[in-house]
Scaffold this motif. Structure first.
Motif, PDB file in Angstrom:
ATOM      1  N   ALA A   9      12.443  93.534  20.390  1.00 59.16           N
ATOM      2  CA  ALA A   9      12.882  93.246  21.752  1.00 59.16           C
ATOM      3  C   ALA A   9      13.706  94.405  22.309  1.00 59.16           C
ATOM      4  O   ALA A   9      13.626  94.743  23.483  1.00 59.16           O
ATOM      5  CB  ALA A   9      13.686  91.962  21.780  1.00 59.16           C
ATOM      6  N   PHE A  10      14.526  94.993  21.472  1.00 63.14           N
ATOM      7  CA  PHE A  10      15.227  96.235  21.807  1.00 63.14           C
ATOM      8  C   PHE A  10      14.590  97.276  20.916  1.00 63.14           C
ATOM      9  O   PHE A  10      14.834  97.300  19.705  1.00 63.14           O
ATOM     10  CB  PHE A  10      16.731  96.083  21.514  1.00 63.14           C
ATOM     11  N   GLY A  29      13.175  97.616  26.538  1.00 60.33           N
ATOM     12  CA  GLY A  29      13.660  96.239  26.449  1.00 60.33           C
ATOM     13  C   GLY A  29      15.136  96.067  26.721  1.00 60.33           C
ATOM     14  O   GLY A  29      15.636  94.937  26.654  1.00 60.33           O
ATOM     15  N   CYS A  30      15.814  97.137  27.037  1.00 62.72           N
ATOM     16  CA  CYS A  30      17.246  97.012  27.358  1.00 62.72           C
ATOM     17  C   CYS A  30      17.407  96.121  28.582  1.00 62.72           C
ATOM     18  O   CYS A  30      16.702  96.282  29.579  1.00 62.72           O
ATOM     19  CB  CYS A  30      17.841  98.388  27.632  1.00 62.72           C
ATOM     20  N   PRO A  31      18.310  95.158  28.541  1.00 62.66           N
ATOM     21  CA  PRO A  31      18.534  94.322  29.722  1.00 62.66           C
ATOM     22  C   PRO A  31      18.933  95.159  30.931  1.00 62.66           C
ATOM     23  O   PRO A  31      19.554  96.220  30.774  1.00 62.66           O
ATOM     24  CB  PRO A  31      19.694  93.414  29.287  1.00 62.66           C
ATOM     25  N   GLY A  78      16.223  97.883  33.488  1.00 57.82           N
ATOM     26  CA  GLY A  78      15.361  96.973  32.745  1.00 57.82           C
ATOM     27  C   GLY A  78      14.063  97.618  32.328  1.00 57.82           C
ATOM     28  O   GLY A  78      13.366  97.118  31.447  1.00 57.82           O
ATOM     29  N   LEU A 364      18.449  89.702  21.422  1.00 61.08           N
ATOM     30  CA  LEU A 364      17.454  89.489  22.480  1.00 61.08           C
ATOM     31  C   LEU A 364      16.314  88.611  21.967  1.00 61.08           C
ATOM     32  O   LEU A 364      15.789  87.760  22.698  1.00 61.08           O
ATOM     33  CB  LEU A 364      16.927  90.828  22.993  1.00 61.08           C
TER      34      LEU A 364
ATOM     35  N   GLU C 231       5.279  92.366  32.193  1.00 61.36           N
ATOM     36  CA  GLU C 231       6.083  93.527  31.814  1.00 61.36           C
ATOM     37  C   GLU C 231       5.417  94.811  32.291  1.00 61.36           C
ATOM     38  O   GLU C 231       4.224  95.006  32.101  1.00 61.36           O
ATOM     39  CB  GLU C 231       6.202  93.585  30.278  1.00 61.36           C
ATOM     40  N   GLN C 369      14.928  89.270  27.522  1.00 61.46           N
ATOM     41  CA  GLN C 369      15.512  90.460  28.139  1.00 61.46           C
ATOM     42  C   GLN C 369      16.525  90.109  29.222  1.00 61.46           C
ATOM     43  O   GLN C 369      17.531  90.804  29.370  1.00 61.46           O
ATOM     44  CB  GLN C 369      14.418  91.358  28.736  1.00 61.46           C
TER      45      GLN C 369
ATOM     46  N   ALA D   2       8.833  94.759  25.665  1.00 59.48           N
ATOM     47  CA  ALA D   2       9.064  95.000  27.084  1.00 59.48           C
ATOM     48  C   ALA D   2       7.944  95.811  27.715  1.00 59.48           C
ATOM     49  O   ALA D   2       8.036  96.200  28.875  1.00 59.48           O
ATOM     50  CB  ALA D   2      10.415  95.686  27.290  1.00 59.48           C
ATOM     51  N   TYR D 115      14.107  91.720  37.542  1.00 62.78           N
ATOM     52  CA  TYR D 115      15.263  92.424  36.992  1.00 62.78           C
ATOM     53  C   TYR D 115      16.551  92.222  37.787  1.00 62.78           C
ATOM     54  O   TYR D 115      17.631  92.536  37.290  1.00 62.78           O
ATOM     55  CB  TYR D 115      14.974  93.922  36.902  1.00 62.78           C
TER      56      TYR D 115
END
Lengths: 374, 374, 374, 374
Positions: A9-10, A29-31, A78, A364, C231, C369, D2, D115
């Motif tokens: 996810a990250f 995948g960073c928020p 994002g 995540l 995505e 995310q 992502a 986002y």
């Protein structure tokens, strides 16, 4: 498949060699909405930087990161983040030695066996130079876990050679203790026990004079990690943290909590009994002691995560060693170039980065499956 | 994402609980044309089976596998293989204790924290019962590596409590030594040093009488692995083997070659110099000594891969331990049920399976990128 | 790598052949706490079941699922779910024909080319029999999206041969219209336009009498999907839904909204202008028309997702067709066995399942995310 | 997770926005030993480049790639390759309009919904600008398949508006026909039917004068692909190629061989009978006709792969369109900036790149599982 990505996810993907144009990482995948500047990245990059003290290699790299993508108006969007760190001090010199000979303890031979070809300049992709972008990604991971659950990852040097630091409560060690000695000077060996730190410095300087190197152990602690992170059965948190640390050059062992000492114990000694504490938000379940190192069934227990990595002595030695040439004919080699006589001081921010990346990833992942989390 | 799969090119996905209908594994990516029968699977399943000796749990499971898919006319077809092993001895009994209380050293609390719900019968998915299908998959992986490069994985018990076996050359240990004592009787503790084996048996029987358990160390060796397996930089072979072993219940530490001992050494002591041997097919490059444990830069060096896993004492104890209930209120628990007083003897085939799976996976990955390989 | 898994956060892995013991699916990542029984699974399995009407193959399968793992006390536990559906009507018969000859339009030749071996009984893994467990997994996915955002997926037959149904508003079609005709009898062709449905039935019966088959188009609609799923840049929602549908046997084309008709249009005609509607929770942004099919930039727009799949005529024909034997020598074949003269009626629940799986997967990925989502 | 990576064995990860510093791609898994220079990359980059003809946007980008990693002494090393293409013509201008308003047909609204923030400059990550690095990666993929099996991917424009090219044998079209007209001038629309090409050019110029845009269809053909590529059941070759093409902006439909026309046909018409040809290496199995588009059961059949993608008219229109602001309040927008009135001519090299990447990926995957392949 080919192993240059880590996390789900990250997720980070990296490329770069020791003496090529530079190293690059894509973080996926960073928020969105996390403030991020190049200055944020610089702090840990400087902790890892060559040339930072008399204990480490004098290769001169400013390690200035460039944010190529994924950040707009000072916050993450994002979408995928890309960071480039150029190599600037690639000394123009004769690589004939390592082009044709295999350095003991290095990956020269194994890369040739794998690919039939290799970038021999400074070890190419097998050089620890590649970790520079892991540290940059780790800064972002640290921000993710700090924002999500107040998580904090700190590492330090626990052992160099036979010098072992006294650390009664790993979870109590502060960044300040790791970076600064009580007298206000820089703690260049990153050991929070000042007495041991002094001995370690002395030992490292001795081995350098002897044209040798020395190994050690780094301990990394993650605090404020909520219970519930980690996935059964293969992606246990302990499995992914171990993979993260073993993916670093020179790591020969990883253990949690009691670690290998558990082999000597009885269950009645090793088990951590449960108790609970009354807090404002209800009862918190905790364990007496932390033999388990913060994970049970591979899932975080709410206790501090405590992991140790054994790091071998630097393989590059400025002394003659027996070896062979590519064709197998006998030879010997004395590694030139600039090397750390002990990898541990600079290992600390790198190990922290890898642990933080695993925690961000698992948070995540967990949030995706469970929902209802901040 | 949710962690019930492992591997990439040779990939296993599993499901199943300790006291549900059974455990199932899907193996994806196995090459076609490999002979496979349920009898092939049974040998290692029997080595892992409960009830096999007086040292282990007396839960009575025949562990008979059913091949549901992917095999036709006695050979693998290249499509996904499915194996089902039903649970048969799920004792109908009262689970009230572990439904409401958290067993120290177990995943009861962490599963509740993660999911808000758990199958508490016998530990559910956190039970080591799930490893039964890993062993079945491991049999297939062993066939893959044997066919591809004559690879062979063998594990044994190196330490139980303070009893440490003498093993001069890990790569020389045979399956026969692990399974059978010199007098022809079963080596029920799976330690190839007969003297140590006898002491280990005695120790395990002692701790059982004391209603206690004891930890230990298993050593696993892979031989005939060609140089070149493992991927830079995150999927190093040492990283994936470590993840594989740490994904097993109760593993608290993993080390290669010198392992944690490297922390005490100088580079001049730790490095393995290269030399070469003239063989019929040309010069083979080898190292003097195997401090590096068979991998350099995370890629196999052609030397035997030697890894050790520290396994904690069984957490389930038939004696009273302090704990809490789900709501945090204080309580105590005495774990009933049938448990191994020492996990090591049955750990051996499980650890072997995981190492074999990693090697099969990395071989197929390497073959995909390089080509021209058998 | 070997392709028997689909999805990331909500991930299914399958195994099974047409005439082996059965088909199995492992579903990984399903949120905990979702009520699930075998009865829940049966409804869609019955919609896909052979023998359900005179239009479809008369192979007699009850398609009774067994829940092997991941469900306890009637709810999902968050650990991997396994479902087994045994094959029961594997007619003992002579497969000599398809063992040695390649059926036109089938995968006999391509499997042999790929693996050098194949399970030729009924098409083995290439048979549409494997979709039975996709439908079971789809039921769970439908529950996930219904609970998370009230999402609903419904498919129907839009075209069979030259008969094209009149459907003014795809988002208005109900399950009842798809399954039941206005006169209360079963809508065996699953076309919501009763007049077209009657013509389709007639056409299908005609082609069967002519020992032939006929193609068609299925339209699948997902409603109440919030804006924001999908995505950038490779895992666009439209990319993953297309992959999901093209992973089904016999699908030759996929299009969204305007689809191929967009090639003929000007931008001023194709673009959907935005407007907004005042609701209790604020203004909702919508588009006039839905030429875009519910996704922009590959991310859901909040409008209904509308996708169509072109399904080729059944390749198995009970008439003589030119072909070759394995060695390439000329031959001819008349496919025996029980086959649908038109795949569309049974395609509907299968297509729905795949779309639901993609939506569940993308919802969990997005929630991971973004956070803060139910 | 992502979504910024694609492929498994040959895997690309990308980052970058339309008006940020640049776009970067990391290519993981490329075999070692492939000659690669920046000049090799430039040819297809120039085919995709803005400003190349009067038909396309006049944004001025040289699209000069920098090889950051993975290539040494002019050949790939087997480690990850990184390519950076900087943006140079980011016009300093007022983005207020698209900052606050949603452009119809664009991803402005959906990115905000996903986002909560977006890089609005030129569409940010949703801009087709991101495809520039896909084309660079595609060049490498083309080299991989050419070396491995002589594979060749060529695309062209089949339809613009109502102008449809006559192409009797897709597999016979040459790069020269696509790039150059019979009179030696550049074929700026990339349609191999010269008469249709002239009409397409005229139509595109007309719609531009009308401040409008027009859609079309591109056909892409892969030749010399051996039978056997593609994985059952989810990663069918047709599924992965479709995902690859649908991951491109503006693609509304994808079809193979007969495509949607199959809905109208009988099985006896649609099936391609098998025959064989005697060659020097034995009998080659082929089909009469190629209705199936080169894949059966999702696995390549040895016949040419023929795929068509429907591309919608450019959404950016220099004319007033109804829309809303971020808060939902009504507004209108006239898109400024430099846009292609028809996306098709520049789509060709992008579509080729994606198909080549899928083929390279599936070849390496197949080679890993099967072995014994060059």
């Amino acid at each position: 498949m080919a192993g240059n990505s880590f996390g789900q996810a990250f997720r980070i993907s990296t490329a770069g060699e020791s003496h090529g144009p530079g190293n690059v990482v894509i973080i996926d995948g960073c928020p969105p909405g996390i403030p991020l500047t190049v200055e944020d990245l610089q702090f840990d990059l400087d902790r890892r930087r060559p040339g930072q003290s008399r204990l480490v290699t004098q290769r001169d790299e400013s390690d200035t990161p460039e944010l190529l993508a994924g950040v707009f108006d000072g916050i993450t969007t994002g979408t995928s983040i890309a960071i480039l760190i150029r190599n600037t001090d690639q000394k123009s010199r004769d690589y004939a030695d390592i082009k044709d000979k295999y350095r003991p303890g290095h990956a020269d031979h194994t890369y040739d066996a794998k690919y039939g070809v290799r970038d021999y300049r400074g070890g190419g992709r097998a050089s620890a130079r590649e970790t520079v972008v892991r540290v940059a990604a780790g800064v972002i991971a640290k921000k993710v876990i700090a924002r999500a659950f107040g998580g904090h990852v700190i590492g330090y040097v626990r052992q160099v050679g036979d010098v072992i630091a006294q650390v009664d409560d790993p979870a109590s060690i502060t960044l300040d203790q790791v970076e600064t000695l009580p007298d206000g000077t820089a703690n260049i060996v990153r050991c929070p026990d000042p007495e041991a730190a002094a001995q370690m410095v002395e030992l490292i300087e001795t081995v350098r004079k002897e044209q040798d190197s020395v190994g050690g152990v780094s301990e990394i602690v993650a605090t404020s990690v909520p219970a519930g992170l980690g996935e059964p059965v293969f992606d246990k948190l302990k499995a992914d943290i171990a993979k993260a640390l073993f993916s670093l050059p020179a790591v020969m062992g990883v253990e949690y909590g009691l670690g290998f000492a558990c082999a000597h114990l009885r269950g009645s000694e090793a088990n951590d009994p449960y108790y609970s504490e009354q807090g404002p938000g209800g009862r918190t379940i905790r364990t007496r002691g932390n033999h388990h190192g913060g994970m049970l069934g591979g899932i975080s227990s709410g206790m501090p995560i405590v992991v140790r990595a054994a790091v071998k002595p630097t393989s590059s030695l400025p002394r003659e060693q027996e070896t062979v040439q590519r064709d197998g004919s006998p030879s010997s080699i004395r590694t030139r170039g600039r090397h750390d006589p002990c990898l541990l001081p600079r290992f600390v921010p790198i190990g922290e980065a890898m642990v933080a990346i695993v925690l961000a990833d698992h948070y995540l992942r967990h949030r995706g499956q469970r929902g209802g989390l901040p």
